[in-house]
Design an enzyme around this catalytic site. Structure first.
Site, PDB file in Angstrom:
ATOM      1  CG  HIS A 263      -0.762   5.831   3.539  1.00  0.00           C
ATOM      2  ND1 HIS A 263      -1.851   4.997   3.469  1.00  0.00           N
ATOM      3  CD2 HIS A 263       0.080   5.271   4.445  1.00  0.00           C
ATOM      4  CE1 HIS A 263      -1.682   3.975   4.299  1.00  0.00           C
ATOM      5  NE2 HIS A 263      -0.515   4.120   4.896  1.00  0.00           N
TER       6      HIS A 263
ATOM      7  CD  GLU B   1       1.084   4.045   8.240  1.00  0.00           C
ATOM      8  OE1 GLU B   1       1.541   2.902   8.046  1.00  0.00           O
ATOM      9  OE2 GLU B   1      -0.090   4.354   7.977  1.00  0.00           O
TER      10      GLU B   1
ATOM     11  CD  GLN C 112      -1.162  -0.156   3.723  1.00  0.00           C
ATOM     12  OE1 GLN C 112      -1.474   0.824   4.382  1.00  0.00           O
ATOM     13  NE2 GLN C 112      -1.629  -1.381   3.972  1.00  0.00           N
TER      14      GLN C 112
ATOM     15  NE  ARG D 279      -6.440  -1.996   1.444  1.00  0.00           N
ATOM     16  CZ  ARG D 279      -7.364  -1.088   1.728  1.00  0.00           C
ATOM     17  NH1 ARG D 279      -8.010  -0.493   0.734  1.00  0.00           N
ATOM     18  NH2 ARG D 279      -7.637  -0.765   2.969  1.00  0.00           N
TER      19      ARG D 279
ATOM     20  CG  HIS E 228       3.962   1.123   3.890  1.00  0.00           C
ATOM     21  ND1 HIS E 228       3.501   2.264   3.257  1.00  0.00           N
ATOM     22  CD2 HIS E 228       3.046   0.843   4.857  1.00  0.00           C
ATOM     23  CE1 HIS E 228       2.374   2.651   3.822  1.00  0.00           C
ATOM     24  NE2 HIS E 228       2.061   1.803   4.795  1.00  0.00           N
TER      25      HIS E 228
END
Length: 401
Positions: free
Chosen positions: A94, A129, A92, A278, A259
């Site tokens: 972001h 994150e 995935q 994804r 990642h």
């Protein structure tokens, strides 16, 4: 301080009971993948009276978040999770804040239902994150150098059939071209049967040769293939850095970083978003063109995040994202009082032992399994461990402007 009730998400890749075991709570659901602590509408935490944290903040954003955080974000800017993976999460990436806003607006305008399985953008926020390892934690993160990937492919190429060897050669040529990683990732994810045939032959060769399956990257491909056979995401893993965090280590992932978390238990803090694009190792929606559009296709080492020592058993992790930071108390002396480095509305989670938390509105005990939201009006806070039993406390908040 507001004691919280939180929800566990039962995604298939979770463990049987690792989250509740870690927190000393009764097993309420299985599998256990993520415990969400925060105000995200997907699974908002609630007070013991059943009022969602999102509702409480909306009723008094300045008082609960603080003027600075309320003005900058208008909501609790981070989401806190306990993540427990027995199987790989999806390959995935972001989006940036700008990409998330544009993608969300486009899907809203086109009438894609908010809960549609094929929707890419669940909200208008980015999702940088960090993950702090509670156990040994294995992940894939960021691209390896193209030359290193080519070297691995050449180790396998001689064991492939004619068609597989030709596909491998094409992949090598892309990795030696002008846009090596972007074009290699595109090829792996979109070429279809030729890549599948080559991949299956590669896995057969690795399994048959002890010298190959002793190489961690190849052994990981075999491990992933037992869960997602013939999935092109297995080959994507060879393009990425394989990293194993030891307990107490952390990794920080920004927008565009391809990642996948593979296995382990950790504390995850992120911007308050659920936007995930994804590319493999999943039964969920895959949108390769959108993933490729937001991917940063440059080689970089796994982005480990070093903690700043604030004293014995007291560290602070500050990523390059202003939405959050994380302080970890793990091993402070019994009775020692330390300052919690918090800014605005904050979340505390105790995973071991008992702590006394003292602030402007008084003092309370937080023990294993308990989490609390601390309104900005109650800062500053001090924490001290109670008793001889080892204690571990996590404290998350936004960074100052």
């Amino acid at each position: 301080m507001i004691e919280l009730q939180n929800q566990i998400r039962d995604y298939h890749w979770g463990t049987a009971s690792q989250i509740t075991d870690e927190l000393g709570l009764p097993r309420s659901i299985t599998p256990q993948a993520e415990l969400w602590i925060g105000a995200h509408p997907g699974s908002p935490s609630c007070s013991l009276e059943g009022v969602s944290l999102a509702e409480l903040i909306a009723a008094d954003p300045q008082g609960l978040l603080g003027a600075d955080v309320a003005e900058r974000y208008g909501r609790l800017p981070f989401l806190f999770k306990v993540l427990s993976a027995a199987q790989p999460l999806s390959i995935q990436v972001h989006p940036t804040l700008q990409q998330a806003r544009a993608g969300y607006a486009a899907e809203q305008a086109s009438g894609v239902p908010a809960d549609a399985a094929h929707r890419n953008y669940k909200d208008d926020n980015h999702k940088p994150e960090m993950l702090y390892a509670l156990t040994e934690f294995t992940a894939l993160s960021g691209f390896r150098e193209p030359a290193a990937i080519v070297s691995d492919l050449r180790l396998l190429q001689g064991d492939l059939g004619q068609g597989g060897a030709a596909t491998c050669q094409r992949l090598i040529e892309l990795l030696e071209g002008e846009k090596p990683l972007a074009e290699a990732l595109d090829f792996v994810l979109t070429a279809g049967e030729p890549v599948t045939v080559m991949l299956d032959e590669m896995l057969t060769a690795i399994e048959a040769d002890p010298t190959l399956n002793d190489i961690p990257r190849f052994a990981e491909m075999l491990r992933i293939s037992t869960i997602y056979p013939s999935d092109p995401g297995i080959l994507v893993s060879l393009l990425l850095n394989l990293v194993t965090l030891q307990p107490g280590q952390a990794i920080s992932l920004g927008a565009g970083n391809v990642h996948a978390y593979l296995r382990g238990l950790g504390i995850e803090v992120m911007a308050n978003s659920d936007n995930v694009l994804r590319g493999g190792l999943t039964s969920k929606h895959i949108d390769v063109p959108e993933l490729l559009k937001v991917t940063v296709a440059t080689p970089a080492p796994a982005p480990l995040l070093e903690g700043e020592s604030l004293g014995t058993g007291n560290r602070q992790f500050i990523p390059q994202f202003s939405e959050f930071k994380l302080q970890v108390l793990d091993g402070i002396a019994d009775g020692e009082e330390v300052d919690l480095q918090l800014h605005g509305g904050s979340i505390l989670l105790c995973t071991q032992g008992r702590f006394s938390i003292r602030g402007a509105a008084g003092e309370r005990v937080v023990e294993r399994g308990q989490s609390v939201f601390v309104p900005a009006t109650e800062l500053p806070l001090q924490a001290s461990m109670l008793g001889a039993e080892p204690g571990r406390l996590f404290a998350a908040s936004a960074q100052p402007a």
